[in-house]
Design a protein around this motif. Structure first.
Motif, mmCIF file in Angstrom:
data_model
loop_
_atom_site.group_PDB
_atom_site.id
_atom_site.type_symbol
_atom_site.label_atom_id
_atom_site.label_comp_id
_atom_site.label_asym_id
_atom_site.label_seq_id
_atom_site.Cartn_x
_atom_site.Cartn_y
_atom_site.Cartn_z
ATOM 1 N N LEU A 90 -73.629 -4.680 10.142
ATOM 2 C CA LEU A 90 -74.778 -4.353 10.972
ATOM 3 C C LEU A 90 -75.266 -2.937 10.716
ATOM 4 O O LEU A 90 -76.465 -2.680 10.694
ATOM 5 N N TYR A 91 -74.371 -2.009 10.542
ATOM 6 C CA TYR A 91 -74.769 -0.637 10.239
ATOM 7 C C TYR A 91 -75.507 -0.592 8.904
ATOM 8 O O TYR A 91 -76.558 0.030 8.778
ATOM 9 N N GLU A 92 -74.958 -1.257 7.906
ATOM 10 C CA GLU A 92 -75.567 -1.233 6.581
ATOM 11 C C GLU A 92 -76.935 -1.911 6.592
ATOM 12 O O GLU A 92 -77.873 -1.457 5.943
ATOM 13 N N HIS A 93 -77.067 -3.005 7.353
ATOM 14 C CA HIS A 93 -78.352 -3.696 7.437
ATOM 15 C C HIS A 93 -79.435 -2.802 8.034
ATOM 16 O O HIS A 93 -80.588 -2.854 7.626
ATOM 17 N N HIS A 94 -79.047 -1.978 9.024
ATOM 18 C CA HIS A 94 -80.053 -1.168 9.720
ATOM 19 C C HIS A 94 -80.161 0.242 9.147
ATOM 20 O O HIS A 94 -81.257 0.685 8.784
ATOM 21 N N PHE A 95 -79.029 0.958 9.060
ATOM 22 C CA PHE A 95 -79.046 2.364 8.681
ATOM 23 C C PHE A 95 -78.611 2.621 7.245
ATOM 24 O O PHE A 95 -78.563 3.775 6.821
ATOM 25 N N GLY A 96 -78.271 1.590 6.516
ATOM 26 C CA GLY A 96 -77.811 1.785 5.153
ATOM 27 C C GLY A 96 -78.913 2.277 4.232
ATOM 28 O O GLY A 96 -80.107 2.182 4.532
ATOM 29 N N GLY A 97 -78.502 2.806 3.078
ATOM 30 C CA GLY A 97 -79.477 3.311 2.121
ATOM 31 C C GLY A 97 -80.429 2.245 1.633
ATOM 32 O O GLY A 97 -81.588 2.519 1.312
ATOM 33 N N SER A 98 -79.951 1.006 1.553
ATOM 34 C CA SER A 98 -80.803 -0.113 1.126
ATOM 35 C C SER A 98 -81.002 -1.071 2.295
ATOM 36 O O SER A 98 -80.740 -2.259 2.193
ATOM 37 N N THR A 99 -81.449 -0.526 3.429
ATOM 38 C CA THR A 99 -81.651 -1.335 4.628
ATOM 39 C C THR A 99 -82.546 -2.530 4.340
ATOM 40 O O THR A 99 -83.511 -2.433 3.567
ATOM 41 N N ILE A 100 -82.226 -3.663 4.980
ATOM 42 C CA ILE A 100 -82.966 -4.898 4.706
ATOM 43 C C ILE A 100 -84.060 -5.180 5.735
ATOM 44 O O ILE A 100 -84.759 -6.184 5.625
ATOM 45 N N ILE A 101 -84.205 -4.313 6.720
ATOM 46 C CA ILE A 101 -85.140 -4.620 7.805
ATOM 47 C C ILE A 101 -86.427 -3.804 7.736
ATOM 48 O O ILE A 101 -87.349 -4.045 8.503
ATOM 49 N N LEU A 102 -86.513 -2.848 6.827
ATOM 50 C CA LEU A 102 -87.662 -1.944 6.796
ATOM 51 C C LEU A 102 -88.692 -2.450 5.792
ATOM 52 O O LEU A 102 -88.872 -1.897 4.713
ATOM 53 N N ASP A 218 -74.641 4.128 -6.593
ATOM 54 C CA ASP A 218 -75.191 3.373 -5.468
ATOM 55 C C ASP A 218 -74.831 3.966 -4.103
ATOM 56 O O ASP A 218 -75.074 3.344 -3.075
ATOM 57 N N ILE A 219 -74.262 5.149 -4.074
ATOM 58 C CA ILE A 219 -73.878 5.740 -2.792
ATOM 59 C C ILE A 219 -75.025 6.581 -2.255
ATOM 60 O O ILE A 219 -75.312 7.669 -2.755
ATOM 61 N N GLN A 220 -75.698 6.042 -1.274
ATOM 62 C CA GLN A 220 -76.765 6.749 -0.560
ATOM 63 C C GLN A 220 -76.449 6.626 0.929
ATOM 64 O O GLN A 220 -76.841 5.666 1.591
ATOM 65 N N ASP A 221 -75.720 7.607 1.428
ATOM 66 C CA ASP A 221 -75.135 7.492 2.763
ATOM 67 C C ASP A 221 -75.412 8.688 3.652
ATOM 68 O O ASP A 221 -74.790 8.823 4.704
ATOM 69 N N GLN A 222 -76.341 9.549 3.275
ATOM 70 C CA GLN A 222 -76.532 10.783 4.030
ATOM 71 C C GLN A 222 -77.998 11.010 4.395
ATOM 72 O O GLN A 222 -78.901 10.425 3.805
ATOM 73 N N GLY A 223 -78.166 11.901 5.384
ATOM 74 C CA GLY A 223 -79.478 12.434 5.681
ATOM 75 C C GLY A 223 -79.599 13.820 5.072
ATOM 76 O O GLY A 223 -78.763 14.243 4.273
ATOM 77 N N PHE A 224 -80.627 14.542 5.463
ATOM 78 C CA PHE A 224 -80.784 15.909 4.953
ATOM 79 C C PHE A 224 -79.676 16.826 5.486
ATOM 80 O O PHE A 224 -79.215 17.723 4.794
ATOM 81 N N THR A 225 -79.277 16.581 6.726
ATOM 82 C CA THR A 225 -78.212 17.370 7.346
ATOM 83 C C THR A 225 -77.250 16.429 8.054
ATOM 84 O O THR A 225 -77.533 15.238 8.228
ATOM 85 N N ARG A 226 -76.129 16.968 8.491
ATOM 86 C CA ARG A 226 -75.062 16.127 9.055
ATOM 87 C C ARG A 226 -75.351 15.569 10.454
ATOM 88 O O ARG A 226 -75.031 14.410 10.708
ATOM 89 N N PRO A 227 -75.933 16.322 11.396
ATOM 90 C CA PRO A 227 -76.114 15.784 12.749
ATOM 91 C C PRO A 227 -76.925 14.492 12.752
ATOM 92 O O PRO A 227 -78.016 14.428 12.180
ATOM 93 N N SER A 228 -76.379 13.463 13.392
ATOM 94 C CA SER A 228 -77.061 12.161 13.417
ATOM 95 C C SER A 228 -77.292 11.645 14.833
ATOM 96 O O SER A 228 -77.950 10.620 15.002
ATOM 97 N N ILE A 229 -76.749 12.345 15.846
ATOM 98 C CA ILE A 229 -76.924 11.931 17.234
ATOM 99 C C ILE A 229 -77.500 13.106 18.025
ATOM 100 O O ILE A 229 -76.984 14.212 17.968
ATOM 101 N N LEU A 230 -78.577 12.867 18.760
ATOM 102 C CA LEU A 230 -79.168 13.885 19.621
ATOM 103 C C LEU A 230 -79.190 13.368 21.053
ATOM 104 O O LEU A 230 -79.746 12.300 21.320
ATOM 105 N N ILE A 231 -78.557 14.110 21.967
ATOM 106 C CA ILE A 231 -78.545 13.759 23.384
ATOM 107 C C ILE A 231 -79.310 14.836 24.133
ATOM 108 O O ILE A 231 -78.880 15.990 24.194
#
Length: 581
Positions: A90-102, A218-231
């Motif tokens: 589920l993570y790979e489908h949505h947030f993965g580098g090759s997401t299938i839903i976008l 094939d490893i595309q697992d990051q954003g520009f920076t590390r923080p991924s959760i904002l509360i």
């Protein structure tokens, strides 16, 4: 003229173009009758009882049964062991580098606000509506990772699972259930950060680097920076509750948590201090006011980073922003951090989950700060921050992160329809009980005939010429309230908008009107202070307050004086069709 009610049409206009494609059978939630305001006896209780914001009383096992929405008729899901492979898929489908839903089709549906809506009834939270863009199929609810589920089962076995990667508008986010809700979302946050697929790729890169081998392409697992959760939270005292909620799922000695003492010093009460709100006799202050302002630290300029090393079972509070996975901050604190960093908002560039708690309190602050912070989450990072650009997910580079970001809004006031998550959004439906008012009190509702464009000016004109002034041909008019023997004193006016409040205040000053006749109160002032004002005999609402309990509270204030006869109390409420929603 349409036969639909104004609230229905207003709601549809805010949601956009959508159609109901499915409706499951289920009894709608019946609003439980609230006790009437007693006009004479028990006046302390008359002020605050019967509030829509008070959740049903829960105790014992019932208190732990409240959960965030989850798919119905999935008994096997409740007994699942939290296998990591389900979460990985589920993570790979949505947030993965090759997401299938976008896809282009789904993005176009989101931009045109074309949603398919399905209504259903969930046993634990009541009625919900799920909105999904055309061309998208819902995936199953994300599972809890096994490494997190073991301490979770040991300490809080009845906490809810999250709602997958959809946006969640939780309108039942009441003070009575806030602790359970925070712990549930904290679990979802930890589950997201510690995703098995992400760590598998990190280990692959580490192994290749250690052995001086080429990193897989094939490893595309990051954003520009590390923080991924904002509360985002309104006050400093709220941050400690979220830090404690995160620690609930990382108990010692299984996990090592750093800087606990510092979190108590910076976000808790000083040693030896007494919280007057929390220790006051029940009924002295409104329950929602106690929940929001207990600990008394309402600083609006705070931020704290949290770094998580799940493999090492470590939770580090107060980590440096670019070494953090989670950032807990206020909108103002986030903006101050950007200005401190020479207007660099790079730490906001790669958020995948946005949580906004106590959104009703955030609306009492500057909404511009919230809008500014959210807008920065879609910008590219200005500096490299030692990022391996070959590993950045393509949808970050293409500025498509907004279509995948999950937003969880805990609010009882409104639904933000500008968010674009292609996985859809789920909104709980709140049934509102009638607002309680004292018996025998006559209410005069005055409707304004206006368009959305001229609504502010027509409201102001009606207020100043029809309510405050008596119109006389050829003159501006005589003060109606000041001329009336009954209304020449003891009149209070509540103005929901701070901008309208300033406008009315300036008008009074220009006209040299006596403030001994009028008490001007903004909804923001009442939200923060909740003063019980004695001596009120006449109430004028410039508009219906956003918080319905405020209407009940102000109407009950004349009852604070024993000698008052309700027949002598007046109430006028200005409203337009744009106030229905």
């Amino acid at each position: 003229m349409s036969d639909r009610s104004l609230p229905e049409r207003a709601s549809e206009s805010l949601i956009g173009s959508w159609k109901v494609v499915e409706a499951e059978a289920g009894s709608p939630e019946e609003p439980s009758p609230s006790p009437k305001l007693n006009t004479r006896s028990s006046k302390k209780n008359a002020t605050f009882e019967g509030s829509d914001d008070v959740a049903p009383e829960l105790s014992g096992d019932d208190a732990t049964k409240y959960t965030a929405p989850e798919e119905e008729n999935n008994e096997d899901r409740d007994s699942a062991t939290g296998d990591a492979d389900d979460s990985q898929d589920l993570y790979e489908h949505h947030f993965g580098g090759s997401t299938i839903i976008l896809s282009d089709t789904v993005r176009d549906s989101v931009e045109s606000r074309s949603w398919n809506a399905s209504a259903s009834s969930f046993s634990k939270v009541g009625s919900v509506v799920t909105f999904v863009p055309s061309g998208f199929s819902l995936l199953q609810v994300m599972q809890i990772l096994k490494r997190l589920k073991e301490p979770f089962d040991e300490r809080q076995s009845k906490l809810p699972k999250a709602v997958g990667n959809r946006d969640l508008y939780h309108t039942h986010a009441s003070y009575a259930l806030s602790s359970i809700t925070r712990e549930a979302i904290s679990l979802h946050v930890l589950n997201h950060v510690s995703n098995a697929d992400v760590f598998s790729k990190m280990l692959s890169v580490s192994h290749a680097t250690k052995n001086k081998a080429p990193i897989p392409d094939d490893i595309q697992d990051q954003g520009f920076t590390r923080p991924s959760i904002l509360i985002l939270l309104p006050f400093r005292c709220s941050a400690l509750s979220w830090l404690d909620a995160l620690r609930t799922h990382t108990p010692p000695p299984t996990y090592q948590v750093e800087n606990i003492a510092r979190s108590r010093r910076e976000f808790g009460l000083p040693e030896g201090a007494v919280d007057k709100l929390a220790t006051a006799e029940p009924g002295t202050y409104p329950p929602d006011h106690v929940d929001i302002f207990k600990a008394r630290d309402i600083d609006e300029g705070f931020r704290v980073g949290v770094g998580i090393e799940v493999m090492r079972k470590s939770l580090r509070l107060f980590s440096e922003f670019y070494a953090s996975d989670i950032i807990i901050a206020s909108p103002l604190g986030s903006r101050q951090s950007i200005e401190k960093r020479s207007k660099s908002a790079d730490f906001l560039s790669s958020f995948e989950v946005l949580v906004m708690d106590q959104t009703d309190a955030l609306t009492m602050q500057s909404c511009q700060h919230v809008q500014f912070v959210v807008s920065q989450t879609d910008e590219h990072s200005k500096e490299s921050h030692d990022t391996d650009f070959s590993r950045i997910k393509p949808w970050y580079l293409e500025k498509h992160a907004a279509y995948l970001r999950q937003s969880i809004l805990l609010t009882a006031l409104f639904i933000n329809t500008s968010l674009k998550n292609v996985a859809g959004k789920l909104s709980t439906k709140r049934q509102w009980s009638p607002v309680q008012v004292p018996d025998e009190l006559e209410q005069n509702f005055i409707q304004l005939d206006c368009t959305m464009k001229d609504e502010p000016d027509k409201r102001f004109a009606h207020f100043t010429t029809q309510i405050i002034m008596i119109p006389i041909v050829g003159t501006y008019g005589l003060p109606a309230i000041l001329k009336s023997a009954v209304q020449s004193a003891n009149t209070a006016n509540l103005t929901p908008s701070s901008l309208d409040f300033i406008r009315v205040q300036n008008h009074f000053r220009k006209q040299a009107l006596s403030f001994t006749a009028f008490v001007l109160v903004s909804e923001r002032f009442h939200f923060y202070r909740r003063y019980k004002i004695r001596g009120i005999r006449n109430l004028v609402f410039y508009g219906p307050p956003d918080h319905s309990i405020f209407y009940t509270e102000l109407l009950s204030y004349p009852l604070l004086d024993e000698e008052v006869e309700l027949a002598d109390v007046t109430c006028k409420v200005l409203y337009s069709r744009y106030d229905w929603f």
